[in-house]
Design a protein around this motif. Structure first.
Motif, mmCIF file in Angstrom:
data_model
loop_
_atom_site.group_PDB
_atom_site.id
_atom_site.type_symbol
_atom_site.label_atom_id
_atom_site.label_comp_id
_atom_site.label_asym_id
_atom_site.label_seq_id
_atom_site.Cartn_x
_atom_site.Cartn_y
_atom_site.Cartn_z
ATOM 1 N N MET A 80 0.829 -1.208 0.000
ATOM 2 C CA MET A 80 0.000 0.000 0.000
ATOM 3 C C MET A 80 0.866 1.262 0.000
ATOM 4 N N THR A 81 1.957 1.229 0.760
ATOM 5 C CA THR A 81 2.831 2.396 0.847
ATOM 6 C C THR A 81 3.580 2.620 -0.460
ATOM 7 N N ARG A 87 2.077 6.922 -6.690
ATOM 8 C CA ARG A 87 1.045 7.876 -7.107
ATOM 9 C C ARG A 87 1.454 9.309 -6.802
ATOM 10 N N VAL A 88 2.086 9.520 -5.660
ATOM 11 C CA VAL A 88 2.583 10.860 -5.325
ATOM 12 C C VAL A 88 3.605 11.293 -6.369
ATOM 13 N N ALA A 89 4.508 10.391 -6.724
ATOM 14 C CA ALA A 89 5.559 10.721 -7.697
ATOM 15 C C ALA A 89 4.976 11.063 -9.064
ATOM 16 N N ARG A 90 3.840 10.462 -9.416
ATOM 17 C CA ARG A 90 3.195 10.728 -10.713
ATOM 18 C C ARG A 90 2.203 11.886 -10.648
ATOM 19 N N ASN A 91 2.056 12.486 -9.468
ATOM 20 C CA ASN A 91 1.034 13.529 -9.262
ATOM 21 C C ASN A 91 -0.363 13.020 -9.605
ATOM 22 N N ASP A 92 -0.602 11.766 -9.313
ATOM 23 C CA ASP A 92 -1.887 11.121 -9.567
ATOM 24 C C ASP A 92 -2.910 11.664 -8.571
ATOM 25 N N THR A 97 -6.131 9.806 -1.638
ATOM 26 C CA THR A 97 -6.892 8.706 -1.049
ATOM 27 C C THR A 97 -5.947 7.642 -0.528
ATOM 28 N N ASP A 98 -4.918 7.324 -1.307
ATOM 29 C CA ASP A 98 -3.943 6.327 -0.872
ATOM 30 C C ASP A 98 -3.151 6.806 0.342
ATOM 31 N N ILE A 99 -2.820 8.081 0.381
ATOM 32 C CA ILE A 99 -2.089 8.621 1.533
ATOM 33 C C ILE A 99 -2.945 8.504 2.786
ATOM 34 N N SER A 100 -4.210 8.864 2.690
ATOM 35 C CA SER A 100 -5.096 8.713 3.851
ATOM 36 C C SER A 100 -5.233 7.247 4.241
#
Length: 174
Positions: A80-81, A87-92, A97-100
């Protein structure tokens, strides 16, 4: 405030702060996974070296269950991490949602893994001889830091519901 002191667009301060917090939350989760791994190693070490009630602790079904459950917690937290970081790296836009999600899941998994390791070690697990009691406190603290779990669960639900309303579903494949 003078316009020369603005750090971004007017009205976007909260978003800028959230964007910065996201990377920190991913980092905390990465660190927590390392700590879970250490607790797991300590649990397995104890299980393989301790004999109780006529046999090795590793042969007891409840300890085998602890090891299996901890393996699954660590594996799920790690994957998950990694997904959130990618996703953060791709600015998705799904990154928030994944961070939360990892902000809620990883510290809870960390608490469970450390709690199992403490149980396998017995009284030594809560002593200052091992790092487990400090890990447990750290894991519990992370469930409050950067916003309590309940706040992040509300955000997750809002993001999912919004995606269903605008796009008809959620794509778990991407």
């Amino acid at each position: 405030m003078p316009a020369s002191n603005l750090l971004g667009a007017v009205g976007q301060g909260h978003q800028a702060a959230q964007d910065r917090l996201g990377a920190g939350r991913v980092f905390h989760c990465m660190n927590s996974i390392g700590q879970m791994w250490r607790a797991f190693d300590l649990m397995v070490e104890r299980a393989t070296t301790r004999t109780v009630h006529g046999g090795p602790l590793q042969d007891k079904q409840f300890v085998q269950g602890f090891i299996a459950d901890s393996y699954m917690d660590i594996s799920a937290a790690r994957l998950m991490t990694i997904q959130a970081a990618e996703r953060v790296a791709r600015n998705d836009r799904g990154a928030r949602t994944d961070i939360s999600s990892i902000k809620v899941f990883v510290p809870a998994a960390y608490s469970r893994v450390v709690d199992r390791a403490i149980q396998v070690w017995g009284a030594a697990g809560v002593s200052s001889d091992l790092p487990l009691s400090g890990m447990y406190l750290g894991a519990r603290t992370l469930r409050l830091a950067d916003g309590p779990d309940e706040v992040h669960k509300v955000l997750i639900a809002k993001h999912v519901l919004d995606r269903y309303a605008t796009e008809g579903g959620w794509d778990f494949g991407n």
